[in-house]
Structure formats: structure tokens, C-alpha cells
Design a protein around this motif. Structure first.
Motif, mmCIF file in Angstrom:
data_model
loop_
_atom_site.group_PDB
_atom_site.id
_atom_site.type_symbol
_atom_site.label_atom_id
_atom_site.label_comp_id
_atom_site.label_asym_id
_atom_site.label_seq_id
_atom_site.Cartn_x
_atom_site.Cartn_y
_atom_site.Cartn_z
ATOM 1 N N MET A 21 9.559 63.683 20.596
ATOM 2 C CA MET A 21 10.519 62.653 20.192
ATOM 3 C C MET A 21 10.560 61.574 21.269
ATOM 4 O O MET A 21 10.192 61.798 22.417
ATOM 5 N N CYS A 22 11.020 60.356 20.897
ATOM 6 C CA CYS A 22 11.031 59.247 21.849
ATOM 7 C C CYS A 22 11.932 59.575 23.038
ATOM 8 O O CYS A 22 12.925 60.284 22.888
ATOM 9 N N ALA A 23 11.594 58.990 24.174
ATOM 10 C CA ALA A 23 12.474 59.108 25.334
ATOM 11 C C ALA A 23 13.821 58.490 24.962
ATOM 12 O O ALA A 23 13.867 57.438 24.331
ATOM 13 N N GLY A 24 14.885 59.173 25.308
ATOM 14 C CA GLY A 24 16.214 58.621 25.032
ATOM 15 C C GLY A 24 16.740 58.949 23.654
ATOM 16 O O GLY A 24 17.857 58.575 23.302
ATOM 17 N N CYS A 25 15.966 59.648 22.835
ATOM 18 C CA CYS A 25 16.415 60.019 21.487
ATOM 19 C C CYS A 25 17.600 60.987 21.581
ATOM 20 O O CYS A 25 17.593 61.916 22.391
ATOM 21 N N GLY A 26 18.571 60.788 20.720
ATOM 22 C CA GLY A 26 19.757 61.645 20.758
ATOM 23 C C GLY A 26 19.548 63.008 20.117
ATOM 24 O O GLY A 26 20.264 63.964 20.427
ATOM 25 N N GLY A 51 11.663 64.690 8.775
ATOM 26 C CA GLY A 51 12.343 63.603 9.477
ATOM 27 C C GLY A 51 11.834 63.597 10.907
ATOM 28 O O GLY A 51 10.961 64.400 11.270
ATOM 29 N N CYS A 52 12.394 62.716 11.726
ATOM 30 C CA CYS A 52 11.928 62.600 13.110
ATOM 31 C C CYS A 52 11.906 63.941 13.842
ATOM 32 O O CYS A 52 10.938 64.289 14.492
ATOM 33 N N LEU A 53 13.008 64.684 13.711
ATOM 34 C CA LEU A 53 13.122 65.935 14.465
ATOM 35 C C LEU A 53 12.011 66.907 14.075
ATOM 36 O O LEU A 53 11.351 67.497 14.931
ATOM 37 N N PRO A 222 22.268 58.884 18.564
ATOM 38 C CA PRO A 222 21.658 57.561 18.616
ATOM 39 C C PRO A 222 20.128 57.584 18.571
ATOM 40 O O PRO A 222 19.497 58.538 19.005
ATOM 41 N N CYS A 223 19.586 56.516 18.016
ATOM 42 C CA CYS A 223 18.141 56.327 17.975
ATOM 43 C C CYS A 223 17.846 55.025 18.703
ATOM 44 O O CYS A 223 18.095 53.950 18.169
ATOM 45 N N PRO A 224 17.319 55.114 19.913
ATOM 46 C CA PRO A 224 17.069 53.889 20.669
ATOM 47 C C PRO A 224 16.021 52.980 20.026
ATOM 48 O O PRO A 224 15.974 51.795 20.310
HETATM 49 S S1 SF4 Z 1 15.353 59.158 15.886
HETATM 50 FE FE1 SF4 Z 1 14.672 57.227 16.845
HETATM 51 S S2 SF4 Z 1 14.506 57.693 19.002
HETATM 52 FE FE2 SF4 Z 1 14.554 59.642 17.926
HETATM 53 S S3 SF4 Z 1 12.413 60.163 17.629
HETATM 54 FE FE3 SF4 Z 1 13.117 59.058 15.796
HETATM 55 S S4 SF4 Z 1 12.568 56.931 16.163
HETATM 56 FE FE4 SF4 Z 1 12.466 57.988 18.133
#
Ligand code: SF4
Ligand code: TPP
Ligand code: MG
Lengths: 226, 391
Positions: A21-26, A51-53, A222-224
Motif C-alpha cells: 500500500m502507498c506510504a502514508g495510507c491509513g 479494493g486497495c487493501l 485517509p488516502c493520501p
Molecule cells: S487507499 Fe489511497 S493511499 Fe491507500 S493504497 Fe489506496 S491509493 Fe494508496
């Protein structure tokens, strides 16, 4: 158990680093903190929506899911998938094939929960499965590039509700899923955010996971990038 | 000891499910398969089975719950038809891709639009590439027998299995059938012994990962290999069933084909009607024969052409359409298999009985008459006919 930061950080994490996951992802710390409320001796089955997770935490042959079993099937059916696993638990337990107490936790983003997965979630809650549904809500479909969801706030500028010369962004107001969950008459519904108050997410997660019957927890995350 | 009974197809299948006594059943009502979960919920309500019944809110969730239950290590079954199967589409691929044994009963019914609740094979044919083994049944006895065998086949092959029988014609007609004793069924299916499952508290696993390109292709190849390998498993399980019951099941049934000049390939209940047509024609000195595939998945792509090679003309009957401007699935797949075997029998496709239009012995005899004409000239002027809609 009374909350103790010292004890909770000493527990082995059920969601570990190495994910993409991106740096800073919640989402990763949110989920790590939710799972932190599991008793160390308990097993758990996690059913995660697309999804992202999901796409970043279980990329073959790696997994960030530790000391829990994990299943991903599709986008809209984390709750239904989990309901099948939960029901099967009773027969396997009765037959003496498994010994440990197992807890059942579904996880979905706001899209996988408030939109496409709402029916599956509502069905599972109504049927009274002993499961906890956790929605990590970052306010849009982040995995596919920040499209609007029904959780996206009013006027937000997303890739499918862009602010332009004649539109100020998303025209609609946010759907209040937590309230919808309350109306399912289930034993426990809560919402929280990760930041500033680790005790809150821990105690709510613990209560959600260890209250018998269907429970729901929304975690704003949050999603940076979004 | 065998038990003689009079049951509808749905009752017979529900009875098989009771005797199998699975861990979990998740299902949603739809005509004509609805009776299966209805009968089954009665067994649950009366304590006849240990099964956890999940009355889900949709078929998408039915298949999702079956996946979760099978992944958890349970023995799992469901039933559906038509729109319900179409609604499951996405999850059928997931079930097969995760290599999960699940037995899905399909009471075959037409697909909308227009809405129609009667029998054809559009539903199961529409999901033919999902990775499910598909067993087709001519009558109530076959539906009962295949349901019992399906459980064992699924668990040996690590593949989901669909048991297909004709809506109303089979699902609702009452026939005399022979049942096994419950203990015999129990012994036959044995206990499911999963090697990797979510609830294993000795070892945690992650299932359903994202695969990047190379792994994805590898895993899909493994699935394809499993389907190829399933042929042997189906034969072994059927042989074991034969020893138990005296009822013989192969990949397809071969009815008077050995010396046949004119042949028909047809699935499910129409095969029963067509056998009567074959008998009548034979009484008049016409050498008619019939093949009834039992497994469409895996496709007996070598075995069926082998039986067709001495024919002078062949009709393949499809109770569904591909709407591709050409022909329907049983025809396209079998003619392709014939081509691969170097076989050039003049062959036509007959699309028949869509939405439950009745097909009688005489209708089948008309097809054989057409084949007789084709056999004389060796010419196929037209590939695809719509039975009863044209000459
Ligand atoms: S939710 Fe946003 S910050 Fe987290 S992995 Fe997805 S795109 Fe990246
Ligand atoms: C049936 C289906 N439709 C669409 C998609 C594409 N898709 C995958 S993830 C996703 C968005 C996920 O959004 P959300 O649930 O909010 O999770 P996030 O990525 O924001 O964490 C979409 C639209 C899909 N996988 N399946
Ligand atoms: Mg989101």
C-alpha cells in the motif's frame, strides 16, 4: 480487558509489513489496530473485498495476513463469503475437527461496502451471523483511481464527479451507512478513526469482535493519493 | 438394500442431499429448482440433517457463501436455475479458480428476455467455461445418482460440479426410482478431508490472492489440467457407483450407435424421447442411433467422435442458442472435436425446444428423416435449423 497501550503494542501483529500500500495510507494501521483487539489465543478468518487493501496485501506468493486465515473472493461479497465460513465453523467444531475459538471478520472499502456490497452486507447482518464487518472508509474508489462512491462527501472533486465550469464536484450528500446498520437491529454498531486515539479503535474493535451476533464498525481512513 | 420410491426430480435430488448430509447449504429461491432448498429446509427444521442452511438474499451471495463454506473446509451444496445461475456467473469462476469442491444443482431453465420459466439449457450452457464439471441427467434416477456421485467427484478433482436436469420435465415429474440406504450413501461419499482450509487451526492460510501475470497463467493452466484429469476421476467414481448399485454411468451414453447410419447427439430428457424415435425407426429398418453426453465439462472430445465415425449423417441437438449468427454450443464444440479427429461426417445443428416448447417422438423422427436425405447426397445445404420453426 481494560485498554493498555503497552500491552496492545506487545501483541504480535495480525497484519504485518511487506504489503504494497502507498506510504502514508491509513488502511494498514487501521486494520492492524482492529485486529490487535483479537485475543492472542483466538484464530480468525478474514474475508476481504476487492479494493486497495486486498490487492496490496495478498499478492501471490506473499501475504501480510499473519496468524489469521484470509480469503478474498470478489468485490461485493465479503460478507456473504464470510457467512459461509462462519456457518461451517459450527459443524467442524462439533465434529471435533478444530479446537480453537475462531472469530469472523469481513473487511471492505467504502465502495465494497456502501455501494456494490450493500446487499450482501445487509443480508448477512439480517441473518444474524456471528461476524464483524469492518468498513475502512477512504471516501472513494481508490483502487481504480478515485471515483466517487456514496461515501464521497458533498462537493468532493473525484474522477467521476469532477469539479468543472458548471459543476462544483459531487452533487449528492454522503450516505450514512452507520445509521443504516443501526436500523438492522444488530447488537453493536460503531464508527471511529485511527488517528489521535488508539484506545478508541481498540475498545470498539474488541467490543465488535467479541459481542455475539453481527456487528459493524466503520473506520475512517485517509488516502493520501485520493 | 435398495429402496423403491416415487419421487419428482427435485424430491429425488433433495433426498440425495439429505442422505449426503452436507455441512452447509446456501440457496435462494427460483423456479424450477426452488423445491430443492424447500424440501431441504424441512430436513433441517426436523433435525434430519446436521447441515447449516443459509437462506441468503441472492444467488450471488449463495455462491459466495458456498465458496466461503468450502474454503472453510466444509462439504457444501446449493441449487439454482436460469437467472439465478446467471446472477452467480462471477462467483462460479471464483469457485473453480480457487479449486473448491462445491455441488451445485441446476434445474435447467430458459434465460430472460422474454421471461420464461420453462426448460431449455441456456443457463448451464451460458456458464460452460466457468470451470465447473457439468453432469447432464436424462431422468430422476440419473439426477439422484449424479448428485451423489458429484460430491465425490468434486472432492477428488478439487473442482466444483454442476448437476443439470430439465426444469419441470424432470424436476417436477414423478417417476419410480431406486434409492440407496442412507448408510450406503454416507459410506460412498465418505468424509471430506481438505488439505488446506481456512478453519485449520494448526495452520493459517491466505486464499484468493492477486496473481501477477506469470502466476495467473500458471494457476489457470493448473485448473485446465484439473478439468482434463477429471475424466478419469469421473470414470473411477462411476465405476465404484456401478459396483454399489448396478447402474452404469459413462462419460456419455451410447444408444444403438454401433451399426448406426444416422445419429443424433442430445442432452438430458430429450434423449429419452429420442430413444423412442430410434426404436421406432429401427423397427422400420432404419439404422438410427443416439449419443447422450453425460459430461459436457470435461468434453469427451476424443471419445464421442470415435463413436461417430461410421455415420452417414449426424444431427446435434441444442436446447439453447449462441446467438452468434452460426450455431449453438454442443454443435460447435463437437464438430470442432470431430475436425480435430479428422472426421468429416455431414453434420447439422438442430436448435429445439427453447423456453420449454414440447418436443415429441415425431419431431425427432423428422430430424432423422432430414438426416436420411443428407446421407443420400452427402450434402449439407444449411448448418443450423430451428426445430418446428421452418422446414
Ligand atoms: S487507499 Fe489511497 S493511499 Fe491507500 S493504497 Fe489506496 S491509493 Fe494508496
Ligand atoms: C464487480 C466489480 N466491479 C468493479 C470492480 C472494479 N473495482 C475494483 S476495486 C474498486 C474500487 C474499490 O473501492 P473501495 O471499496 O472504496 O476500496 P478502496 O480501493 O478505496 O480501498 C473497483 C471499482 C470489481 N473488481 N468488481
Ligand atoms: Mg474507498
Amino acid at each position: 480487558m481494560a485498554y493498555s497501550l503497552k500491552e496492545s503494542v506487545a501483541k504480535e501483529a495480525r497484519f504485518v509489513s511487506g504489503h504494497r500500500m502507498c506510504a502514508g495510507c491509513g488502511a494498514p494501521p487501521a486494520i492492524r489496530n482492529v485486529l490487535n483487539a483479537l485475543k492472542e489465543e483466538d484464530n480468525a478468518v478474514i474475508s476481504c473485498a476487492t479494493g486497495c487493501l486486498e490487492v496490496s496485501s495478498c499478492i501471490y506468493p506473499y501475504t501480510s495476513w499473519n496468524k489469521v486465515s484470509f480469503i478474498h473472493t470478489a468485490f461485493e461479497c465479503a460478507a456473504a463469503t464470510l457467512s459461509g465460513a462462519e456457518k461451517t465453523y459450527y459443524n467442524l467444531k462439533k465434529a471435533g475437527k478444530i479446537k480453537k475459538t475462531t472469530k469472523f471478520i469481513a473487511i471492505g472499502g467504502d465502495g465494497g461496502t456502501l455501494d456494490i456490497g450493500l446487499q450482501s452486507l445487509s443480508g448477512a447482518m439480517e441473518r444474524g451471523h456471528d461476524i464483524t464487518y469492518v468498513c475502512y472508509d477512504n471516501g472513494a474508489y481508490m483502487n481504480t483511481g478515485t471515483q466517487r462512491s456514496s461515501s464521497t462527501p458533498h462537493f468532493a472533486d473525484t474522477t467521476t464527479s469532477p469539479a468543472g465550469k458548471v459543476s462544483p464536484g459531487k452533487a449528492q450528500k454522503r450516505k450514512d451507512l452507520t445509521e443504516i446498520m443501526v436500523k438492522h437491529n444488530i447488537p453493536y454498531v460503531a464508527q471511529t478513526a485511527l488517528f489521535g486515539n488508539l484506545q478508541d479503535i481498540y475498545t470498539k474493535s474488541e467490543k465488535a469482535i467479541y459481542t455475539e451476533g453481527p456487528t459493524f464498525l466503520a473506520v475512517f481512513s485517509p488516502c493520501p493519493r485520493g | 438394500m435398495a429402496i423403491r420410491e416415487r419421487l419428482s426430480g427435485n424430491e429425488a435430488v433433495a433426498t440425495a442431499m439429505k442422505q449426503i448430509n452436507p455441512d452447509t447449504v446456501a440457496a435462494y429461491p427460483i423456479t424450477p429448482s426452488t423445491e430443492v432448498p424447500q424440501y431441504f429446509s424441512n430436513f433441517v427444521a426436523n433435525g434430519d440433517v446436521k447441515t447449516e442452511f443459509i437462506a441468503v438474499e441472492s444467488e450471488h451471495s449463495a455462491m459466495s457463501a458456498c465458496i466461503g463454506a468450502s474454503a472453510a473446509g466444509g462439504r457444501v451444496m446449493s441449487a439454482t436455475s436460469s437467472q439465478g445461475l446467471a446472477y452467480m456467473f462471477e462467483m462460479l469462476y471464483v469457485a473453480a479458480g480457487l479449486r473448491l469442491p462445491i455441488t451445485l444443482i441446476c434445474g435447467n431453465r430458459a434465460l430472460s428476455a422474454p421471461l420464461n420459466i420453462h426448460n431449455d439449457h441456456s443457463d448451464s450452457m451460458g456458464v460452460r467455461d466457468a470451470g465447473f464439471i457439468q453432469l447432464y441427467c436424462e431422468n430422476n434416477q440419473e439426477a439422484y445418482d449424479n448428485t451423489i456421485m458429484a460430491v465425490k467427484i468434486a472432492e477428488k478433482a478439487n473442482l466444483p460440479v454442476m448437476v443439470c436436469y430439465d426444469g419441470f420435465i424432470t424436476s417436477h415429474s414423478v417417476e419410480n426410482i431406486m434409492l440407496l440406504e442412507t448408510e450406503e450413501v454416507q459410506k460412498f461419499v465418505g468424509e471430506r478431508k481438505p488439505t488446506q482450509y481456512l478453519l485449520d487451526d494448526e495452520r493459517n492460510i491466505s486464499m484468493g490472492p492477486m496473481d501477477l501475470q506469470k502466476y495467473y497463467f500458471e494457476h489457470r493452466k493448473q485448473l485446465a489440467d484439473a478439468m482434463r484429469g477429471a475424466k478419469t476421476i469421473i470414470e473411477e467414481v462411476s465405476e465404484e457407483f456401478y459396483k454399489l448399485t448396478g447402474r452404469k454411468y459413462e462419460l456419455f451414453e451410447n444408444y444403438k450407435m454401433d451399426d448406426a447410419d444416422l445419429g443424433i447427439v442430445v442432452l438430458n430428457s430429450t434423449a429419452g424421447t429420442a430413444k423412442d424415435a430410434v426404436d421406432e425407426l429401427r423397427r422400420n429398418g432404419i439404422k438410427a442411433g443416439l449419443i447422450k453426453p453425460r459430461t459436457f465439462r470435461p468434453l469427451p472430445y476424443k471419445e464421442i467422435p470415435e463413436k461417430l465415425k461410421n455415420l452417414k449423417a449426424l444431427a446435434i441437438l441444442d436446447k439453447c442458442d449462441s446467438v452468434n449468427g452460426y450455431a449453438a454450443p454442443l454443435f460447435t464444440e463437437l464438430t470442432s472435436a470431430m475436425y480435430s479427429s479428422g472426421l468429416t461426417v455431414p453434420t447439422v445443428d438442430y436448435i429445439y425446444g427453447l423456453g420449454g416448447v414440447d418436443v415429441k417422438v415425431d419431431d425427432i423422427i423428422q430430424i432423422y428423416k432430414k438426416l436420411n436425405e443428407i446421407a443420400k447426397t452427402g450434402n449439407v445445404e444449411k448448418t443450423t435449423y430451428y426445430l418446428g420453426m421452418e422446414n
